[in-house]
Design an enzyme around this catalytic site. Structure first.
Site, PDB file in Angstrom:
ATOM      1  N   LYS A 223       0.815  -1.222   0.000  1.00 46.03           N
ATOM      2  CA  LYS A 223       0.000   0.000   0.000  1.00 46.03           C
ATOM      3  C   LYS A 223       0.852   1.277   0.000  1.00 46.03           C
ATOM      4  CE  LYS A 223      -4.098  -2.099   2.083  1.00 46.03           C
ATOM      5  NZ  LYS A 223      -5.034  -2.147   3.213  1.00 46.03           N
TER       6      LYS A 223
ATOM      7  N   GLY B 273      -1.640   1.242  12.602  1.00 43.77           N
ATOM      8  CA  GLY B 273      -1.059   0.756  11.351  1.00 43.77           C
ATOM      9  C   GLY B 273      -1.790   1.384  10.172  1.00 43.77           C
TER      10      GLY B 273
ATOM     11  N   ARG C 178      -0.459   0.286  21.040  1.00 43.47           N
ATOM     12  CA  ARG C 178       0.551  -0.356  21.897  1.00 43.47           C
ATOM     13  C   ARG C 178       1.817   0.497  21.913  1.00 43.47           C
ATOM     14  NH1 ARG C 178       2.277  -6.246  19.931  1.00 43.47           N
ATOM     15  NH2 ARG C 178       2.979  -5.007  18.171  1.00 43.47           N
TER      16      ARG C 178
HETATM   17  P1  NDP Z   1      -0.400  -3.053  10.381  1.00 43.71           P
HETATM   18  O1  NDP Z   1       0.591  -4.150  10.379  1.00 43.71           O
HETATM   19  O2  NDP Z   1      -0.145  -1.846   9.534  1.00 43.71           O
HETATM   20  O3  NDP Z   1      -0.583  -2.522  11.899  1.00 43.71           O
HETATM   21  C1  NDP Z   1      -0.690  -3.421  12.939  1.00 43.71           C
HETATM   22  C2  NDP Z   1      -1.206  -2.697  14.195  1.00 43.71           C
HETATM   23  O4  NDP Z   1      -1.584  -3.697  15.142  1.00 43.71           O
HETATM   24  C3  NDP Z   1      -0.182  -1.812  14.890  1.00 43.71           C
HETATM   25  O5  NDP Z   1      -0.841  -0.696  15.446  1.00 43.71           O
HETATM   26  C4  NDP Z   1       0.351  -2.729  16.005  1.00 43.71           C
HETATM   27  O6  NDP Z   1       0.828  -2.037  17.150  1.00 43.71           O
HETATM   28  C5  NDP Z   1      -0.918  -3.451  16.382  1.00 43.71           C
HETATM   29  N1  NDP Z   1      -0.713  -4.751  17.050  1.00 43.71           N
HETATM   30  C6  NDP Z   1      -0.288  -5.910  16.502  1.00 43.71           C
HETATM   31  N2  NDP Z   1      -0.285  -6.911  17.429  1.00 43.71           N
HETATM   32  C7  NDP Z   1      -0.733  -6.349  18.585  1.00 43.71           C
HETATM   33  C8  NDP Z   1      -0.978  -6.841  19.881  1.00 43.71           C
HETATM   34  N3  NDP Z   1      -0.736  -8.137  20.193  1.00 43.71           N
HETATM   35  N4  NDP Z   1      -1.441  -5.996  20.823  1.00 43.71           N
HETATM   36  C9  NDP Z   1      -1.687  -4.697  20.530  1.00 43.71           C
HETATM   37  N5  NDP Z   1      -1.492  -4.153  19.310  1.00 43.71           N
HETATM   38  C10 NDP Z   1      -1.016  -4.977  18.344  1.00 43.71           C
HETATM   39  O7  NDP Z   1      -1.802  -3.718  10.031  1.00 43.71           O
HETATM   40  P2  NDP Z   1      -3.029  -3.063   9.231  1.00 43.71           P
HETATM   41  O8  NDP Z   1      -3.321  -1.740   9.821  1.00 43.71           O
HETATM   42  O9  NDP Z   1      -2.796  -3.155   7.775  1.00 43.71           O
HETATM   43  O10 NDP Z   1      -4.208  -4.122   9.550  1.00 43.71           O
HETATM   44  C11 NDP Z   1      -4.797  -4.172  10.836  1.00 43.71           C
HETATM   45  C12 NDP Z   1      -5.960  -5.157  10.824  1.00 43.71           C
HETATM   46  O11 NDP Z   1      -6.980  -4.708   9.959  1.00 43.71           O
HETATM   47  C13 NDP Z   1      -5.595  -6.560  10.344  1.00 43.71           C
HETATM   48  O12 NDP Z   1      -6.288  -7.499  11.140  1.00 43.71           O
HETATM   49  C14 NDP Z   1      -6.126  -6.602   8.924  1.00 43.71           C
HETATM   50  O13 NDP Z   1      -6.451  -7.903   8.508  1.00 43.71           O
HETATM   51  C15 NDP Z   1      -7.370  -5.735   9.070  1.00 43.71           C
HETATM   52  N6  NDP Z   1      -7.839  -5.105   7.820  1.00 43.71           N
HETATM   53  C16 NDP Z   1      -9.103  -5.378   7.422  1.00 43.71           C
HETATM   54  C17 NDP Z   1      -9.598  -4.804   6.281  1.00 43.71           C
HETATM   55  C18 NDP Z   1     -11.006  -5.097   5.864  1.00 43.71           C
HETATM   56  O14 NDP Z   1     -11.391  -4.745   4.739  1.00 43.71           O
HETATM   57  N7  NDP Z   1     -11.811  -5.707   6.713  1.00 43.71           N
HETATM   58  C19 NDP Z   1      -8.795  -3.888   5.444  1.00 43.71           C
HETATM   59  C20 NDP Z   1      -7.464  -3.648   5.981  1.00 43.71           C
HETATM   60  C21 NDP Z   1      -7.021  -4.248   7.122  1.00 43.71           C
HETATM   61  P3  NDP Z   1       2.360  -1.496  17.213  1.00 43.71           P
HETATM   62  O15 NDP Z   1       2.364  -0.227  16.422  1.00 43.71           O
HETATM   63  O16 NDP Z   1       2.605  -1.309  18.654  1.00 43.71           O
HETATM   64  O17 NDP Z   1       3.221  -2.567  16.598  1.00 43.71           O
END
Ligand code: NDP
Length: 273
Positions: free
Chosen positions: A66, A129, A152
């Site tokens: 992206k 994210g 987090r």
């Molecule tokens: P990213 O990898 O960009 O971001 C991940 C985020 O999750 C970060 O903020 C990270 O925190 C946090 N995180 C991960 N593990 C943990 C944990 N154990 N505890 C707390 N925070 C955690 O992911 P995306 O933003 O691209 O995607 C996020 C979710 O959205 C996914 O599940 C994805 O499948 C879903 N999604 C769904 C869509 C839909 O159409 N339904 C479209 C796009 C995404 P930190 O910054 O601290 O690492």
């Protein structure tokens, strides 16, 4: 010639995008073909150029491309600029227009499909994210009374909020700062559920909540949704509606016609309880 569209990602797994867009095309009588192209991790640009040369009209972009998609654009929507990422590209001669439809897809699912008005509400968006970043502007446009972005790693949430024009009712914080705060709508935009985990949220965030929304989809009652259920939150939803709504928004950017989404959502929805 039939117009060509595709989703690019790696891995693509069992992507539902071809099924969704083929269904939209059929329902709206659009002559188009939509395929899935798994580009190699360092081959996104090459794959897109090849697709454009072969007459590709537009693309959906999923993880991990992206940011690269946004970087290749000649112009972009405001919501894509704020996200710094694109999930939709429109090719028009030399022009490459980038948009980010994930956030508006999420808001449309909440407001139109689930009947949860966001205006005047206290919203907690967990995660910082790509998905959370793309959702900020669509949420602000709904005029909530409070929008808290909690992550987090708090600095990432602060960076996103600092990039927005300052408004008193939009805040960033770490998860531990949520203790004793309550919200009307709680959204899990972290990827924690993909590994069966739950962001460390205090129960207080759910105590007055009418809805809990999990962006991940097809995972059943995730730990996040289970926490909300235990706190008696009435509306529990996963991201399948968002998936279909973000696709509908992309489709309307490409074809200038908005497809109906209800039937497709019904086909893809898996009960979460
Ligand atoms: P990213 O990898 O960009 O971001 C991940 C985020 O999750 C970060 O903020 C990270 O925190 C946090 N995180 C991960 N593990 C943990 C944990 N154990 N505890 C707390 N925070 C955690 O992911 P995306 O933003 O691209 O995607 C996020 C979710 O959205 C996914 O599940 C994805 O499948 C879903 N999604 C769904 C869509 C839909 O159409 N339904 C479209 C796009 C995404 P930190 O910054 O601290 O690492």
């Amino acid at each position: 010639m039939t117009d060509q569209y595709a989703v690019f990602g790696n891995p693509l797994g069992h992507t539902k995008s071809p099924q969704i867009h083929s269904s939209f095309a059929k329902k709206t009588n659009q002559d188009l073909e939509y395929t899935a192209i798994e580009a190699s991790l360092n081959g996104f640009n090459t794959a897109i150029q090849k697709f454009r040369k072969a007459g590709g009209c537009g693309a959906n972009i999923t993880a991990p491309f992206k940011l690269e998609a946004f970087a290749m654009a000649t112009d972009a929507s405001e919501r894509a600029k704020l996200a710094g990422a694109a999930n939709t590209l429109l090719f028009d001669g030399e022009r490459v227009f980038a948009d980010m439809t994930d956030g508006v897809g999420l808001v449309n699912d909440l407001v139109k499909n689930l009947g949860i008005s966001l205006t005047g509400k206290r919203i907690l968006l967990v995660g910082a994210g790509g998905a959370a970043r793309g959702a900020i502007l669509p949420f602000i446009n709904e005029k909530p009374s409070l929008l808290v972005l909690a992550n987090r790693t708090p600095s990432k949430a602060h960076d996103i909020i600092n990039a927005c024009q300052h408004q008193d009712n939009i805040r960033a914080c770490g998860l531990e700062e949520l203790t004793e705060q309550s919200f009307d709508v709680v959204i899990n935009a972290t990827s924690a559920s993909l590994t069966g985990q739950c962001p460390a949220l205090p129960k207080s965030v759910f105590l007055e909540a009418e809805a809990a929304y999990e962006l991940a989809y097809g995972k059943g009652l995730t730990p996040f949704l289970a926490l909300a259920k235990n706190a008696n939150v009435k509306v529990l939803a996963d991201g399948v509606g968002m998936l279909v709504e973000q696709a509908a928004e992309a489709f309307s950017i490409w074809r200038n016609i908005r497809p109906e989404t209800q039937e497709v959502i019904k086909t893809l929805k898996i009960p979460i309880e």
